[in-house]
Design a protein around this motif. Structure first.
Motif, PDB file in Angstrom:
ATOM      1  N   LYS A   9       0.838  -1.263  -0.132  1.00 12.83           N
ATOM      2  CA  LYS A   9      -0.120  -0.082  -0.157  1.00 12.83           C
ATOM      3  C   LYS A   9       0.726   1.169  -0.064  1.00 12.83           C
ATOM      4  O   LYS A   9       2.029   1.322   0.991  1.00 12.83           O
ATOM      5  CB  LYS A   9      -0.990  -0.260   1.217  1.00 12.83           C
ATOM      6  CG  LYS A   9      -1.744   1.288   1.589  1.00 12.83           C
ATOM      7  CD  LYS A   9      -3.005   1.279   0.742  1.00 12.83           C
ATOM      8  CE  LYS A   9      -4.095   2.158   1.186  1.00 12.83           C
ATOM      9  NZ  LYS A   9      -5.132   2.257   0.372  1.00 12.83           N
ATOM     10  N   VAL A 215      -3.290   0.943  10.853  1.00  8.75           N
ATOM     11  CA  VAL A 215      -1.850   0.586  10.804  1.00  8.75           C
ATOM     12  C   VAL A 215      -1.543  -0.471  11.884  1.00  8.75           C
ATOM     13  O   VAL A 215      -0.670  -1.569  11.476  1.00  8.75           O
ATOM     14  CB  VAL A 215      -0.822   1.512  10.794  1.00  8.75           C
ATOM     15  CG1 VAL A 215       0.508   1.302  10.916  1.00  8.75           C
ATOM     16  CG2 VAL A 215      -1.098   2.793   9.648  1.00  8.75           C
ATOM     17  N   TRP A 218      -2.868  -3.796  10.660  1.00 10.65           N
ATOM     18  CA  TRP A 218      -2.012  -4.487   9.708  1.00 10.65           C
ATOM     19  C   TRP A 218      -0.836  -4.889  10.106  1.00 10.65           C
ATOM     20  O   TRP A 218      -0.410  -5.931   9.771  1.00 10.65           O
ATOM     21  CB  TRP A 218      -1.916  -3.352   8.594  1.00 10.65           C
ATOM     22  CG  TRP A 218      -3.190  -2.899   7.851  1.00 10.65           C
ATOM     23  CD1 TRP A 218      -4.493  -3.586   8.182  1.00 10.65           C
ATOM     24  CD2 TRP A 218      -3.039  -1.860   6.922  1.00 10.65           C
ATOM     25  NE1 TRP A 218      -5.243  -2.839   7.305  1.00 10.65           N
ATOM     26  CE2 TRP A 218      -4.364  -1.869   6.561  1.00 10.65           C
ATOM     27  CE3 TRP A 218      -2.190  -0.938   6.380  1.00 10.65           C
ATOM     28  CZ2 TRP A 218      -4.922  -0.780   5.429  1.00 10.65           C
ATOM     29  CZ3 TRP A 218      -2.748  -0.149   5.293  1.00 10.65           C
ATOM     30  CH2 TRP A 218      -4.080   0.149   5.044  1.00 10.65           C
ATOM     31  N   GLN A 219      -0.171  -4.388  11.182  1.00 13.19           N
ATOM     32  CA  GLN A 219       1.004  -4.690  11.721  1.00 13.19           C
ATOM     33  C   GLN A 219       1.007  -6.082  12.480  1.00 13.19           C
ATOM     34  O   GLN A 219       1.917  -6.957  12.623  1.00 13.19           O
ATOM     35  CB  GLN A 219       1.836  -3.703  12.490  1.00 13.19           C
ATOM     36  CG  GLN A 219       2.401  -2.693  11.554  1.00 13.19           C
ATOM     37  CD  GLN A 219       3.089  -1.441  12.560  1.00 13.19           C
ATOM     38  OE1 GLN A 219       2.457  -0.835  13.119  1.00 13.19           O
ATOM     39  NE2 GLN A 219       4.376  -1.394  12.179  1.00 13.19           N
ATOM     40  N   TRP A 223      -6.628  -9.500  10.289  1.00 14.16           N
ATOM     41  CA  TRP A 223      -7.205  -9.450   9.108  1.00 14.16           C
ATOM     42  C   TRP A 223      -8.606  -9.567   9.160  1.00 14.16           C
ATOM     43  O   TRP A 223      -9.531  -9.001   8.369  1.00 14.16           O
ATOM     44  CB  TRP A 223      -6.384 -10.297   7.986  1.00 14.16           C
ATOM     45  CG  TRP A 223      -4.988  -9.832   7.890  1.00 14.16           C
ATOM     46  CD1 TRP A 223      -3.991 -10.576   8.357  1.00 14.16           C
ATOM     47  CD2 TRP A 223      -4.637  -8.589   7.375  1.00 14.16           C
ATOM     48  NE1 TRP A 223      -2.780  -9.746   7.972  1.00 14.16           N
ATOM     49  CE2 TRP A 223      -3.174  -8.562   7.489  1.00 14.16           C
ATOM     50  CE3 TRP A 223      -5.458  -7.533   6.901  1.00 14.16           C
ATOM     51  CZ2 TRP A 223      -2.736  -7.302   7.180  1.00 14.16           C
ATOM     52  CZ3 TRP A 223      -4.759  -6.330   6.358  1.00 14.16           C
ATOM     53  CH2 TRP A 223      -3.087  -6.215   6.617  1.00 14.16           C
ATOM     54  N   PHE A 226     -10.273  -6.675  10.475  1.00 11.09           N
ATOM     55  CA  PHE A 226     -10.157  -5.526   9.592  1.00 11.09           C
ATOM     56  C   PHE A 226     -11.047  -5.647   8.006  1.00 11.09           C
ATOM     57  O   PHE A 226     -11.803  -4.621   7.852  1.00 11.09           O
ATOM     58  CB  PHE A 226      -8.784  -5.124   9.005  1.00 11.09           C
ATOM     59  CG  PHE A 226      -8.576  -4.177   8.024  1.00 11.09           C
ATOM     60  CD1 PHE A 226      -8.849  -2.910   8.544  1.00 11.09           C
ATOM     61  CD2 PHE A 226      -8.377  -4.431   6.689  1.00 11.09           C
ATOM     62  CE1 PHE A 226      -8.592  -1.801   7.593  1.00 11.09           C
ATOM     63  CE2 PHE A 226      -8.480  -3.198   5.674  1.00 11.09           C
ATOM     64  CZ  PHE A 226      -8.526  -1.879   6.467  1.00 11.09           C
ATOM     65  N   THR A 246      -7.829  -0.750  -1.621  1.00 13.51           N
ATOM     66  CA  THR A 246      -7.472  -1.606  -0.266  1.00 13.51           C
ATOM     67  C   THR A 246      -7.939  -3.050  -0.620  1.00 13.51           C
ATOM     68  O   THR A 246      -7.541  -4.270   0.040  1.00 13.51           O
ATOM     69  CB  THR A 246      -7.805  -0.932   0.978  1.00 13.51           C
ATOM     70  OG1 THR A 246      -6.981   0.198   0.880  1.00 13.51           O
ATOM     71  CG2 THR A 246      -7.443  -1.747   2.035  1.00 13.51           C
ATOM     72  N   LEU A 250      -6.306  -6.751  -0.482  1.00 11.31           N
ATOM     73  CA  LEU A 250      -6.465  -7.838   0.373  1.00 11.31           C
ATOM     74  C   LEU A 250      -6.931  -9.042  -0.345  1.00 11.31           C
ATOM     75  O   LEU A 250      -6.975 -10.028   0.293  1.00 11.31           O
ATOM     76  CB  LEU A 250      -7.554  -7.316   1.510  1.00 11.31           C
ATOM     77  CG  LEU A 250      -6.878  -6.448   2.655  1.00 11.31           C
ATOM     78  CD1 LEU A 250      -8.010  -5.849   3.304  1.00 11.31           C
ATOM     79  CD2 LEU A 250      -5.964  -6.946   3.267  1.00 11.31           C
ATOM     80  N   HIS A 261       1.886  -9.917   8.201  1.00  4.59           N
ATOM     81  CA  HIS A 261       2.105  -8.877   8.993  1.00  4.59           C
ATOM     82  C   HIS A 261       2.661  -7.784   8.129  1.00  4.59           C
ATOM     83  O   HIS A 261       3.677  -7.948   7.389  1.00  4.59           O
ATOM     84  CB  HIS A 261       2.616  -9.013  10.218  1.00  4.59           C
ATOM     85  CG  HIS A 261       2.251 -10.085  11.003  1.00  4.59           C
ATOM     86  ND1 HIS A 261       1.408  -9.846  12.222  1.00  4.59           N
ATOM     87  CD2 HIS A 261       2.241 -11.536  11.214  1.00  4.59           C
ATOM     88  CE1 HIS A 261       1.033 -10.981  12.698  1.00  4.59           C
ATOM     89  NE2 HIS A 261       1.646 -11.951  12.105  1.00  4.59           N
ATOM     90  N   GLY A 262       2.152  -6.330   8.152  1.00  5.79           N
ATOM     91  CA  GLY A 262       2.392  -5.257   7.316  1.00  5.79           C
ATOM     92  C   GLY A 262       4.097  -4.800   7.829  1.00  5.79           C
ATOM     93  O   GLY A 262       4.033  -4.754   9.092  1.00  5.79           O
ATOM     94  N   PHE A 281       3.401  -5.886   2.481  1.00  5.84           N
ATOM     95  CA  PHE A 281       3.020  -6.952   2.913  1.00  5.84           C
ATOM     96  C   PHE A 281       3.414  -8.275   2.367  1.00  5.84           C
ATOM     97  O   PHE A 281       3.415  -8.488   0.929  1.00  5.84           O
ATOM     98  CB  PHE A 281       1.367  -6.941   2.829  1.00  5.84           C
ATOM     99  CG  PHE A 281       0.498  -5.917   3.586  1.00  5.84           C
ATOM    100  CD1 PHE A 281       0.330  -5.907   4.746  1.00  5.84           C
ATOM    101  CD2 PHE A 281       0.320  -4.629   2.560  1.00  5.84           C
ATOM    102  CE1 PHE A 281      -0.385  -4.657   5.189  1.00  5.84           C
ATOM    103  CE2 PHE A 281      -0.059  -3.479   3.096  1.00  5.84           C
ATOM    104  CZ  PHE A 281      -0.566  -3.625   4.478  1.00  5.84           C
TER     105      PHE A 281
END
Length: 308
Positions: A9, A215, A218-219, A223, A226, A246, A250, A261-262, A281
């Motif tokens: 992203k 964020v 995402w880290q 998921w 989210f 987005t 995904l 994990h981002g 990612f």
């Protein structure tokens, strides 16, 4: 067969270009974003990527999904939104008609109405052009651009499109690809007349807090949670392109089954009221069982996120 090597992203804010060319107070103020785009580009070189697929939240479409896969793009670009930020910016990018047509074919097989345009004079929007300026200055990579400012589309279908593109890459393409979701987090611009005051911050504490929580999710790899909140986040966060980029991203990663994990490359920052980031990612194996099914056609075709 093919390989999806990297998904990210990324930011494309016009102030990136302004900070590069300005000789005044904005000079160098977006160097962290430029460095982040360059770092992702270098990582793609190291992985042997041949083509970028860019989900461009500045390409507005009113029907179907569209893929710009012309053989080559070249010209000078001025933003119609912010011509004082991006003016007469030269660009030259090799396209990939073969991949673009393959992506459309497989998307349609997955019941997502998609058209590929290879013999076209249509130029990319700056959601593609700005990242390519820093990630692909020597035309090392090919690129295809995918419409991601979707005015009459379900987020479910955008997620399904992303999954279909992954299937096309991994099952039928002979090459290595990276996917770039080019768009912001929250996207509430500063009110007219206040842009200079908000050049480096968010429009509201609510939006900034919400973005930071996203964020963090995402880290942390949250998921399922989210994906469930994405439609509401897209509305209440003024998501750029209604956050179809987005959803596509995904979908390509595996939707709520994704277990990666981002990795933040450029830390979250404010720009003219909006929330920006460069985050990578890792691509992990998925079964695709959680990919959303296509929405049925009805008079209620506009999802909530399309009514901002």
């Amino acid at each position: 067969m093919g390989k999806l090597a990297l998904v990210a992203k990324i930011t494309h804010v016009p102030s990136i270009v302004l900070s590069e060319i300005d000789e005044g107070p904005r000079k160098g103020t977006r160097q962290d974003a430029i460095d982040g785009l360059k770092a992702i580009g270098q990582r793609c070189r190291d992985m042997g990527v041949d083509t970028f697929i860019v989900f461009d939240t500045h390409w507005l479409v009113n029907a179907s999904y569209h893929i710009n896969c012309a053989k080559h793009w070249q010209g000078n670009y001025t933003s119609n939104e912010l011509p004082h930020f991006i003016s007469n910016m030269p660009y030259a990018i090799p396209g990939n008609p073969e991949l673009g047509k393959l992506l459309a074919k497989v998307a349609n097989e997955w019941k997502v109405d998609t058209l590929a345009h290879d013999g076209t004079t249509l130029a990319p929007e700056y959601g593609t052009l700005v990242p390519m300026r820093y990630m692909n200055p020597d035309q090392h990579f090919k690129a295809v651009s995918v419409s991601a400012l979707c005015m009459a589309h379900y987020l479910n279908d955008s997620a399904r499109l992303g999954w279909a593109l992954r299937r096309a890459i991994e099952d039928e393409y002979d090459g290595t690809v990276a996917i770039l979701a080019s768009g912001s987090l929250s996207h509430r611009f500063a009110q007219n007349g206040l842009a200079p005051e908000y050049a480096f911050k968010l429009w509201s504490p609510f939006l900034e807090t919400m973005d930071h929580e996203v964020v963090r999710m995402w880290q942390s790899g949250e998921w399922k949670a989210f994906c469930e909140m994405l439609p509401e986040y897209a509305v209440k966060g003024h998501g750029e392109g209604f956050m179809h980029d987005t959803a596509m991203m995904l979908g390509a990663l595996g939707w709520s089954e994704y277990d990666g994990h981002g990795e933040v490359i450029t830390p979250y920052f404010g720009a003219s009221g909006t929330g920006q980031i460069n985050i990578v990612f890792p691509v992990t194996p998925v079964t695709g069982k959680a990919i959303p099914q296509p929405q049925a056609s009805s008079a209620q075709g506009f999802q909530a996120v399309s009514r901002l």
